[in-house]
Design an enzyme around this catalytic site. Structure first.
Site, PDB file in Angstrom:
ATOM      1  N   ASN A 108      12.764  29.966  22.786  1.00 46.91           N
ATOM      2  CA  ASN A 108      13.296  28.550  22.986  1.00 46.91           C
ATOM      3  C   ASN A 108      13.792  28.004  24.103  1.00 46.91           C
ATOM      4  O   ASN A 108      14.064  27.023  24.233  1.00 46.91           O
ATOM      5  CB  ASN A 108      14.510  28.382  21.820  1.00 46.91           C
ATOM      6  N   ASP A 183      21.263  49.396  17.966  1.00 45.96           N
ATOM      7  CA  ASP A 183      22.258  49.917  18.964  1.00 45.96           C
ATOM      8  C   ASP A 183      23.500  49.744  18.456  1.00 45.96           C
ATOM      9  O   ASP A 183      23.931  48.848  18.291  1.00 45.96           O
ATOM     10  CB  ASP A 183      21.915  49.322  20.465  1.00 45.96           C
ATOM     11  N   ASP A 284      25.675  54.548  21.333  1.00 41.52           N
ATOM     12  CA  ASP A 284      26.017  54.305  22.710  1.00 41.52           C
ATOM     13  C   ASP A 284      27.048  55.297  23.240  1.00 41.52           C
ATOM     14  O   ASP A 284      28.164  55.782  22.381  1.00 41.52           O
ATOM     15  CB  ASP A 284      26.564  53.052  22.975  1.00 41.52           C
ATOM     16  N   GLU A 342      23.365  58.837  22.480  1.00 46.34           N
ATOM     17  CA  GLU A 342      23.254  58.905  24.035  1.00 46.34           C
ATOM     18  C   GLU A 342      24.398  59.715  24.371  1.00 46.34           C
ATOM     19  O   GLU A 342      25.449  59.596  24.125  1.00 46.34           O
ATOM     20  CB  GLU A 342      23.537  57.337  24.581  1.00 46.34           C
ATOM     21  N   HIS A 413      17.218  50.796  29.595  1.00 45.97           N
ATOM     22  CA  HIS A 413      17.935  49.640  30.402  1.00 45.97           C
ATOM     23  C   HIS A 413      18.976  50.182  31.227  1.00 45.97           C
ATOM     24  O   HIS A 413      19.581  49.087  31.849  1.00 45.97           O
ATOM     25  CB  HIS A 413      18.458  48.768  29.337  1.00 45.97           C
ATOM     26  N   ASP A 414      19.240  51.446  31.771  1.00 41.47           N
ATOM     27  CA  ASP A 414      19.964  51.644  32.533  1.00 41.47           C
ATOM     28  C   ASP A 414      19.566  52.472  33.694  1.00 41.47           C
ATOM     29  O   ASP A 414      20.091  52.937  34.716  1.00 41.47           O
ATOM     30  CB  ASP A 414      21.134  52.718  31.858  1.00 41.47           C
TER      31      ASP A 414
HETATM   32  O1  TEU Z   1      25.492  53.854  29.093  1.00 41.17           O
HETATM   33  C1  TEU Z   1      26.234  54.894  29.323  1.00 41.17           C
HETATM   34  C2  TEU Z   1      26.397  55.539  30.548  1.00 41.17           C
HETATM   35  O2  TEU Z   1      26.966  56.490  30.817  1.00 41.17           O
HETATM   36  C3  TEU Z   1      25.255  55.288  31.630  1.00 41.17           C
HETATM   37  O3  TEU Z   1      23.981  55.150  31.078  1.00 41.17           O
HETATM   38  C4  TEU Z   1      25.595  54.217  32.418  1.00 41.17           C
HETATM   39  O4  TEU Z   1      25.148  52.921  32.259  1.00 41.17           O
HETATM   40  C5  TEU Z   1      25.210  54.374  33.864  1.00 41.17           C
HETATM   41  O5  TEU Z   1      24.646  55.819  33.917  1.00 41.17           O
HETATM   42  C6  TEU Z   1      26.538  54.332  34.648  1.00 41.17           C
HETATM   43  O6  TEU Z   1      26.205  54.674  35.933  1.00 41.17           O
HETATM   44  C7  TEU Z   1      25.453  52.937  27.986  1.00 41.17           C
HETATM   45  C8  TEU Z   1      24.723  51.776  27.966  1.00 41.17           C
HETATM   46  O7  TEU Z   1      23.358  52.361  27.540  1.00 41.17           O
HETATM   47  C9  TEU Z   1      24.974  51.032  29.170  1.00 41.17           C
HETATM   48  O8  TEU Z   1      24.044  50.005  29.074  1.00 41.17           O
HETATM   49  C10 TEU Z   1      26.349  50.458  28.974  1.00 41.17           C
HETATM   50  O9  TEU Z   1      26.869  49.738  30.127  1.00 41.17           O
HETATM   51  C11 TEU Z   1      27.498  51.715  28.699  1.00 41.17           C
HETATM   52  O10 TEU Z   1      26.842  52.482  27.924  1.00 41.17           O
HETATM   53  C12 TEU Z   1      28.811  51.178  28.238  1.00 41.17           C
HETATM   54  O11 TEU Z   1      28.509  50.464  26.934  1.00 41.17           O
HETATM   55 CA    CA Z   2      15.906  31.978  24.028  1.00 37.72          CA
END
Ligand code: TEU
Ligand code: CA
Length: 635
Positions: A108, A183, A284, A342, A413-414
């Site tokens: 959008n 998630d 998570d 995770e 994404h991390d």
């Molecule tokens: O990530 C947890 C985690 O410990 C790591 O991947 C972290 O993002 C990184 O290593 C820190 O140095 C999960 C999620 O994937 C992440 O995006 C979140 O920020 C985090 O938990 C908190 O919810």
């Molecule tokens: Ca949007």
């Protein structure tokens, strides 16, 4: 047997979780210490009591006692016998694709990716050949950590659309036989969640005990734990004078898993999503939900080595397994769900406790052991060593057994883009991007591709702090600034080495200014590399990484041996060379790879079969940089 200071190193190594911890410590220490030295008979017979002296004080008696305590708590956690062969399951056979909705596609024009955007791109995903989508959090959230701070588990984030949009996505995905993995963030909620708002009202609130509170001492927090996102892990609530725990950002408040009412509310919510028709959950930081009794201070040496003080008191607690067994009974067992946890810090042996089928906890997990190579952390600027990746895979593939099913992933994404992590020289991007696909699609485990990985995406570049969005990077920036021993330039260099914003940069659909991600202004800087690396260009080019992914995903799906087949390493001792067979019911595949940017001789055995796929057009006895070949043999 209960461990004491009189136990020997070999007794410790017999405790699965202890073996992982030793493995981790050995890997993170600089120098030549290795597991083979530790497994040497002389070392195995050293008594723990002797370690403080032998280690020059590094392993203090206090540290040893606290570790022994932890390991002893694990005594009750054992492995049931293995099945004869791996049980079949849809989530073992499928390929999963992770979507970070904020960065995927904006429907959008407000500059933010959304749920309708995902629905619009389902045909692209279906063409790619994937079977499941893991959607990063879509729940209501004030976005202190882009959705990993949930304020309402039953609502959709405004930026992303409505529940109707979600229902439509689920429906349209299912029409294409694509499953949806939600998630679920249950280690913490946002401080804007109703539970926490109520908890703040008074100590008598029924929700007070949904969170973890402590009394400080003289203006200091209850213990020395530090947050994973910088600073102390505690924040003071001015009204009551008590402190609350937050392992991540201040606005991510840790839930109290000891509270059965809280747990029941979480299971109710998960069942609600399962009843709606979602096919699984990605959980998570699930390995962090149980905190050690009494919340003791963390060991400073461990804190220094791991980067976070206190981590041994929540990353290695036996109690987590009690909670996961309950979650399995209350949620997973009631539906045909897949669950992927995770689990930062959990190694192979501890991992088995989470995912061995006979233990009825999780389906599979995201282990972190292969994310960085020995002695490095994500914010170090270094070249990732593929030989270490090879060692990791050989260990998991040969030691996990038929009842344990790992995940296969490089990116999410991390983490930064894996191609950039291995080598910055762009000449190698094509072969390397494809070779990594070969590793992922020919090993045993469930492959998870992160959006853009299928394009061979590389890191973005951020030139000023204003270009970053991620709370982790911004907090780290301020922490380093405050320390004062690094220049602005050095700090930016460090952030660029590890920032999570690389992978969160908008998905590249075409080579236009916004990479076709939005008709508005993108919320995060577009990677200038979109000029070469984008869906439109790559679809038109048969030699692209994208087209290679399409081919190899199809190959995996019609080859049961690549999924359930046994793994037999071939010449594992040869440096920079990774080769193995996958064998099932008379079908066999031989895979060989050159893990280096230099030519090397092929070592293909005579029985390899015929070449069916490679990432170079001509193939002779020389393996070119990052060359990967797949041979097939049928009898
Ligand atoms: O990530 C947890 C985690 O410990 C790591 O991947 C972290 O993002 C990184 O290593 C820190 O140095 C999960 C999620 O994937 C992440 O995006 C979140 O920020 C985090 O938990 C908190 O919810
Ligand atoms: Ca949007």
């Amino acid at each position: 047997m209960k461990l004491t200071l009189d136990s020997k190193i070999k007794d410790v190594l017999n405790v699965p979780i202890a073996r992982d911890v030793v493995f981790k410590l050995v890997e993170s220490l600089p120098g030549t210490l290795s597991m083979s030295i530790i497994d040497n008979p002389v070392v195995r017979n050293i008594r723990l009591r002797a370690l403080p002296k032998l280690s020059g004080g590094m392993a203090s008696e206090e540290l040893l006692l606290s570790l022994i305590d932890k390991f002893n708590l694990y005594a009750a956690e054992t492995l049931p016998p293995d099945n004869q062969t791996a049980a079949k399951a849809w989530w073992k056979e499928g390929v999963c694709y992770q979507i970070y909705p904020r960065s995927f596609y904006d429907s959008n024009g407000d500059g933010i990716g959304d749920i309708k955007g995902v629905t619009e791109k389902l045909d692209y995903l279906s063409e790619l050949g994937i079977d499941m989508i893991w959607l990063s959090p879509i729940n209501a959230s004030p976005n202190a950590d882009n959705g990993y701070d949930i304020s309402d588990y039953y609502a959709i984030m405004d930026d992303f659309g409505t529940m109707e949009d979600f229902d439509l996505l689920l429906n349209e995905a299912h029409k294409r036989s694509i499953k949806i993995i939600m998630d679920i963030v249950v280690n913490h909620t946002s401080d804007e969640h109703e539970w926490f708002k109520d908890a703040l009202k008074s100590k008598k609130s029924p929700y007070r005990d949904y969170y973890i509170w402590g009394e400080g001492k003289d203006n200091n927090p209850p213990n020395n734990w530090t947050s994973i996102f910088s600073g102390p892990a505690w924040k003071r609530d001015e009204k009551s004078g008590e402190w609350y725990l937050h392992l991540f950002a201040e606005k991510q408040v840790d839930l109290n898993w000891e509270n059965p009412k809280m747990r029941a509310d979480i299971y109710r919510m998960m069942n609600w999503w399962a009843d709606k028709g979602v096919d699984g959950f990605r959980l998570d930081v699930i390995s962090f939900i149980a905190k050690a009794e009494g919340l003791p201070d963390g060991n400073p040496t461990v804190g220094e080595l791991m980067g976070f003080t206190g981590v041994e008191h929540y990353a290695y607690t036996a109690k987590v397994h009690t909670f996961l067994k309950e979650m399995h009974r209350e949620v997973f067992a009631k539906h045909d769900l897949m669950s992927v946890g995770e689990t930062p810090g959990v190694g192979l042996e501890g991992g088995k406790l989470f995912i061995h089928e006979g233990r009825k906890e999780l389906s599979t997990m995201f282990n972190f052991d292969h994310l960085e190579t020995g002695g490095h952390t994500r914010f170090d600027d270094y070249n990732y060593d593929l030989d270490a990746l090879k060692a990791y895979h050989i260990r998991w593939q040969t030691e996990s057994g038929p009842s344990v099913w790992n995940s296969l992933y490089f990116e999410n994404h991390d983490n930064i883009r894996v191609v950039s992590k291995v080598i910055k020289d762009k000449r190698f991007r094509l072969p390397l991007g494809k070779m990594l696909a070969v590793i992922q699609m020919t090993l045993r485990g469930t492959p998870f591709i992160y959006q853009g990985q299928e394009l061979g995406a590389i890191n973005n570049s951020f030139t000023s702090i204003d270009e970053f969005n991620d709370v982790e990077s911004i907090n780290l920036y301020h922490e380093l600034k405050a320390k004062g021993d690094m220049s602005e330039e050095e700090i930016l260099k460090k952030l660029n080495a590890g920032t999570r914003d690389h992978s969160r940069s908008p998905m590249q659909w075409d080579d236009s200014e916004t990479a076709g991600f939005t008709s508005g202004t993108p919320w995060l800087k577009v990677n200038p590399d979109k000029q070469y690396c984008n869906v439109k260009t790559e679809i038109e080019n048969p030699d692209s990484v994208l087209m290679f992914y399409k081919t190899i995903i199809r190959l995996r799906k019609r080859a049961p041996a690549l999924i359930y087949g046994s793994f037999v390493p071939y010449k594992p001792k040869v440096h920079h060379y990774f080769a193995y067979y996958r064998v099932l019911d008379g079908a066999s595949y031989f895979i060989e790879m050159n893990l280096s940017p230099k030519d090397m001789l092929s070592k293909k055995p005579d029985d390899a079969g015929v070449l069916i796929l490679s990432n170079y057009s001509s193939t002779d006895e020389l393996l070119k940089p990052y060359e990967a070949r797949i041979y097939q043999c049928e009898d």
